[in-house]
Design a protein around this motif. Structure first.
Motif, PDB file in Angstrom:
ATOM      1  N   SER A   1      52.947  21.083  64.632  1.00 33.45           N
ATOM      2  CA  SER A   1      51.670  21.170  63.930  1.00 33.45           C
ATOM      3  C   SER A   1      50.586  20.538  64.806  1.00 33.45           C
ATOM      4  CB  SER A   1      51.746  20.430  62.595  1.00 33.45           C
ATOM      5  OG  SER A   1      51.834  19.023  62.806  1.00 33.45           O
ATOM      6  N   LYS A   2      49.337  20.802  64.478  1.00 29.45           N
ATOM      7  CA  LYS A   2      48.246  20.187  65.229  1.00 29.45           C
ATOM      8  C   LYS A   2      48.305  18.667  65.100  1.00 29.45           C
ATOM      9  CE  LYS A   2      45.131  24.156  64.812  1.00 29.45           C
ATOM     10  NZ  LYS A   2      43.826  24.648  64.300  1.00 29.45           N
ATOM     11  N   GLY A   3      48.708  18.202  63.924  1.00 26.46           N
ATOM     12  CA  GLY A   3      48.844  16.760  63.724  1.00 26.46           C
ATOM     13  C   GLY A   3      49.918  16.163  64.610  1.00 26.46           C
TER      14      GLY A   3
ATOM     15  N   HIS B   1      51.221  12.749  69.245  1.00 21.26           N
ATOM     16  CA  HIS B   1      52.071  12.541  70.415  1.00 21.26           C
ATOM     17  C   HIS B   1      51.256  12.441  71.704  1.00 21.26           C
ATOM     18  CE1 HIS B   1      55.980  12.613  72.447  1.00 21.26           C
ATOM     19  NE2 HIS B   1      55.337  13.264  73.420  1.00 21.26           N
ATOM     20  N   VAL B   2      50.288  13.311  71.876  1.00 19.06           N
ATOM     21  CA  VAL B   2      49.538  13.359  73.133  1.00 19.06           C
ATOM     22  C   VAL B   2      48.412  12.342  73.178  1.00 19.06           C
ATOM     23  CG1 VAL B   2      48.090  14.830  74.610  1.00 19.06           C
ATOM     24  CG2 VAL B   2      50.149  15.773  73.537  1.00 19.06           C
TER      25      VAL B   2
ATOM     26  N   VAL C   1      42.689  19.156  69.260  1.00 19.85           N
ATOM     27  CA  VAL C   1      43.877  19.914  69.660  1.00 19.85           C
ATOM     28  C   VAL C   1      43.536  21.391  69.811  1.00 19.85           C
ATOM     29  CG1 VAL C   1      46.189  20.641  68.974  1.00 19.85           C
ATOM     30  CG2 VAL C   1      45.462  18.275  68.586  1.00 19.85           C
ATOM     31  N   THR C   2      42.809  21.934  68.869  1.00 21.53           N
ATOM     32  CA  THR C   2      42.424  23.343  68.914  1.00 21.53           C
ATOM     33  C   THR C   2      41.670  23.667  70.199  1.00 21.53           C
ATOM     34  OG1 THR C   2      42.218  23.359  66.490  1.00 21.53           O
ATOM     35  CG2 THR C   2      41.196  25.184  67.693  1.00 21.53           C
TER      36      THR C   2
ATOM     37  N   LYS D   1      51.250  26.888  60.449  1.00 23.35           N
ATOM     38  CA  LYS D   1      52.200  25.843  60.841  1.00 23.35           C
ATOM     39  C   LYS D   1      51.804  25.137  62.140  1.00 23.35           C
ATOM     40  CE  LYS D   1      56.212  27.894  58.556  1.00 23.35           C
ATOM     41  NZ  LYS D   1      57.607  28.392  58.713  1.00 23.35           N
ATOM     42  N   GLY D   2      51.414  25.888  63.163  1.00 16.88           N
ATOM     43  CA  GLY D   2      51.058  25.233  64.415  1.00 16.88           C
ATOM     44  C   GLY D   2      51.316  26.122  65.612  1.00 16.88           C
ATOM     45  N   TYR D   3      51.924  25.551  66.664  1.00 19.61           N
ATOM     46  CA  TYR D   3      52.135  26.269  67.912  1.00 19.61           C
ATOM     47  C   TYR D   3      53.577  26.055  68.409  1.00 19.61           C
ATOM     48  CZ  TYR D   3      47.020  25.833  67.931  1.00 19.61           C
ATOM     49  OH  TYR D   3      45.689  25.837  67.596  1.00 19.61           O
ATOM     50  N   ARG D   4      54.038  27.019  69.215  1.00 13.50           N
ATOM     51  CA  ARG D   4      55.317  26.856  69.869  1.00 13.50           C
ATOM     52  C   ARG D   4      55.283  27.567  71.225  1.00 13.50           C
ATOM     53  NH1 ARG D   4      59.187  30.395  65.877  1.00 13.50           N
ATOM     54  NH2 ARG D   4      58.164  32.417  66.120  1.00 13.50           N
TER      55      ARG D   4
END
Length: 233
Positions: A177-179, A184-185, A197-198, A224-227
């Motif tokens: 997820s973006k969160g 983490h980063v 993040v976007t 959901k986010g990214y993969r």
């Protein structure tokens, strides 16, 4: 100095005993008193094993364990006063390799540490991460030098952009997820503002010539986010 161990424990008396015991065995020990301090130590150090207490200030042991596991396969031993099987399962599911319930004997501690370090030495000899990875579509990532190439041309990613790409690429098919990515980063709690993040994901995609609708590398999982979907060659 022998193998390097990161100890994250907020109880000073317990930490002192563990630290003295491990140093007597010839290990180098770095001691952190909070989860966030432990994460900073891990990010800037080089460790062969991590001992993490479950209950920690600033960042709990479960979250710290999850962050470490995303970045490394280093062995983790979770230490906790929780003795229920469900607690042990949660710790192991988060990424810990072993679970040591308090109170524990120093003999058991030394045996568990030695066992995990033996496995780690074997793993390093057999499964050490390649210096570079090549993907279909012409993408190459050189992990140690933090260099990215697309069809043999340098891609000028910023440090944060590289960290995002690295996190996604080293955990292929996992949805973040973006969160998750922000925490983490950027190493800060997600307070609902994930526009950063976007913007960074958009920049990485543009630099990799990776279209949103037909991606080769970073896929948006709507809602959901990214993969990362890049295929190794």
């Amino acid at each position: 100095m022998g193998e390097q161990i990161l100890l994250v424990e907020d109880d000073r008396e317990i930490a002192r005993i563990i630290q003295d015991t491990l140093r007597q065995q010839g290990y180098g020990v770095t001691w952190a008193t909070t989860g966030r301090e432990g994460w900073e130590d891990f990010r800037h150090g080089c460790f062969d094993l991590v001992l993490v207490d479950w209950m920690l200030p600033e960042m709990d042991g479960i979250t710290l364990c999850r962050n470490i596991r995303l970045a490394s396969d280093v062995p983790i031993i979770m230490i906790s006063a929780r003795k229920e099987d469900t607690d042990k399962v949660e710790g192991l599911d988060t990424g810990a390799d072993d679970y040591l319930a308090k109170p524990f004997s120093l003999v058991e501690l030394k045996a568990r540490v030695a066992s995990q370090l033996r496995r780690w030495r074997r793993y390093q000899g057999q499964e050490r991460l390649a210096q570079r990875s090549h993907y279909n579509g012409g993408l190459t990532i050189e992990w140690q030098s933090e260099r990215v190439l697309l069809k043999n041309k340098d891609v000028p990613l910023t440090p944060k952009e590289f960290e995002l790409l690295k996190l996604l690429a080293q955990n292929p098919e996992r949805i973040f997820s973006k969160g998750d990515l922000y925490e983490h980063v950027w190493q800060q709690p997600d307070l609902g503002d994930v526009h950063t993040v976007t913007v960074h994901i958009k920049s990485v995609r543009e630099k990799l010539a990776d279209p949103v609708k037909t991606p080769h590398f970073i896929q948006t999982v709507w809602g959901k986010g990214y993969r990362f979907i890049g295929e190794l060659t």
